[in-house]
Design a protein around this motif. Structure first.
Motif, PDB file in Angstrom:
ATOM      1  N   VAL A 181      47.036  30.430  49.529  1.00  0.00           N
ATOM      2  CA  VAL A 181      46.747  32.201  49.585  1.00  0.00           C
ATOM      3  C   VAL A 181      47.445  32.839  48.570  1.00  0.00           C
ATOM      4  O   VAL A 181      46.622  33.613  47.443  1.00  0.00           O
ATOM      5  N   GLY A 182      48.617  32.242  47.787  1.00  0.00           N
ATOM      6  CA  GLY A 182      49.124  32.699  46.555  1.00  0.00           C
ATOM      7  C   GLY A 182      48.483  32.295  45.318  1.00  0.00           C
ATOM      8  O   GLY A 182      48.290  33.240  44.584  1.00  0.00           O
ATOM      9  N   VAL A 183      47.987  31.219  45.223  1.00  0.00           N
ATOM     10  CA  VAL A 183      47.452  30.764  44.138  1.00  0.00           C
ATOM     11  C   VAL A 183      45.872  31.490  44.160  1.00  0.00           C
ATOM     12  O   VAL A 183      45.349  31.813  43.177  1.00  0.00           O
ATOM     13  N   GLY A 184      45.130  31.544  45.276  1.00  0.00           N
ATOM     14  CA  GLY A 184      44.055  32.155  45.363  1.00  0.00           C
ATOM     15  C   GLY A 184      44.115  33.756  44.869  1.00  0.00           C
ATOM     16  O   GLY A 184      43.289  34.295  44.200  1.00  0.00           O
ATOM     17  N   GLY A 185      45.127  34.424  45.345  1.00  0.00           N
ATOM     18  CA  GLY A 185      45.676  35.693  45.027  1.00  0.00           C
ATOM     19  C   GLY A 185      45.686  35.862  43.538  1.00  0.00           C
ATOM     20  O   GLY A 185      45.179  36.707  42.751  1.00  0.00           O
ATOM     21  N   ILE A 186      46.325  34.743  42.897  1.00  0.00           N
ATOM     22  CA  ILE A 186      46.654  35.038  41.331  1.00  0.00           C
ATOM     23  C   ILE A 186      45.238  34.850  40.854  1.00  0.00           C
ATOM     24  O   ILE A 186      44.918  35.691  39.594  1.00  0.00           O
ATOM     25  N   TRP A 221      39.673  39.626  38.402  1.00  0.00           N
ATOM     26  CA  TRP A 221      39.163  40.948  38.661  1.00  0.00           C
ATOM     27  C   TRP A 221      39.579  41.868  37.352  1.00  0.00           C
ATOM     28  O   TRP A 221      39.042  42.757  36.722  1.00  0.00           O
ATOM     29  N   GLU A 222      40.964  41.220  36.728  1.00  0.00           N
ATOM     30  CA  GLU A 222      41.222  41.971  35.441  1.00  0.00           C
ATOM     31  C   GLU A 222      40.457  41.506  34.228  1.00  0.00           C
ATOM     32  O   GLU A 222      40.076  42.602  33.434  1.00  0.00           O
ATOM     33  N   SER A 223      39.921  40.262  34.170  1.00  0.00           N
ATOM     34  CA  SER A 223      38.835  39.777  32.956  1.00  0.00           C
ATOM     35  C   SER A 223      37.434  40.498  33.077  1.00  0.00           C
ATOM     36  O   SER A 223      37.069  40.908  31.983  1.00  0.00           O
TER      37      SER A 223
END
Length: 175
Positions: free
Chosen positions: A10-15, A21-23
């Motif tokens: 979940v953490g890696v997927g969130g990152i 999204w940012e790009s």
């Protein structure tokens, strides 16, 4: 063991999701900027139909960008030059209705009041002008005077024109 693995996934997927999204936002902004630059080049060439089409594309495809609002301002300016006040009003009202952190909404209200005055609609021009914040209205005494004059209030218009002359003198502008 399972909780740690799920937490890592979940953490890696969130990152990765956040980075994606940012790009994508960055790419959308760059695309809007490139489209606006194209619009400027086309407008300098004098092709008003192309300008309208390019502005429409930017406004419809990327309405949340500052470039779309700038395209609408440019399109409104060109519409006024062609005496197409209906299109100019539509563009300026669209900008005014947007949530605008760069204060382009205030510029749109001023320009909309100018277009309405050109059409002889002094009351509507006053409504647009009076919707500005009080500190913004004081920056445009000449426009205020024009509206008052169109309403037949000559004394108040003269006062606003005098204020405009004083402000011009403060900035070293010869009148």
């Amino acid at each position: 063991g399972k909780a740690i693995i799920i937490g890592l996934v979940v953490g890696v997927g969130g990152i990765f999701g956040f980075r994606y999204w940012e790009s994508s936002k960055l790419l959308a902004g760059e695309s809007a900027s490139a489209n606006y630059e194209h619009l400027l080049v086309v407008s300098q060439a004098g092709a008003s139909e192309e300008v309208t089409a390019a502005a429409d594309a930017l406004i419809n495809n990327q309405p949340e960008t500052p470039d779309a609002k700038m395209a609408a301002l440019l399109s409104a300016k060109l519409a006024v030059e062609d005496s197409d006040y209906a299109t100019a009003k539509q563009r300026l009202q669209w900008i005014r209705d947007q949530k605008d952190p760069r204060k382009l909404g205030s510029i749109a209200k001023i320009r909309l009041s100018q277009v309405l005055l050109a059409e002889g609609k002094a009351e509507e021009a006053w409504n647009s002008f009076s919707s500005l914040a009080a500190d913004t209205k004081t920056l445009f005494p000449e426009q205020h005077g024009d509206i008052l004059l169109a309403q037949g209030n000559h004394d108040a218009a003269r006062e606003q024109y005098q204020i405009a002359l004083e402000k011009a003198a403060e900035f070293g502008i010869d009148t």
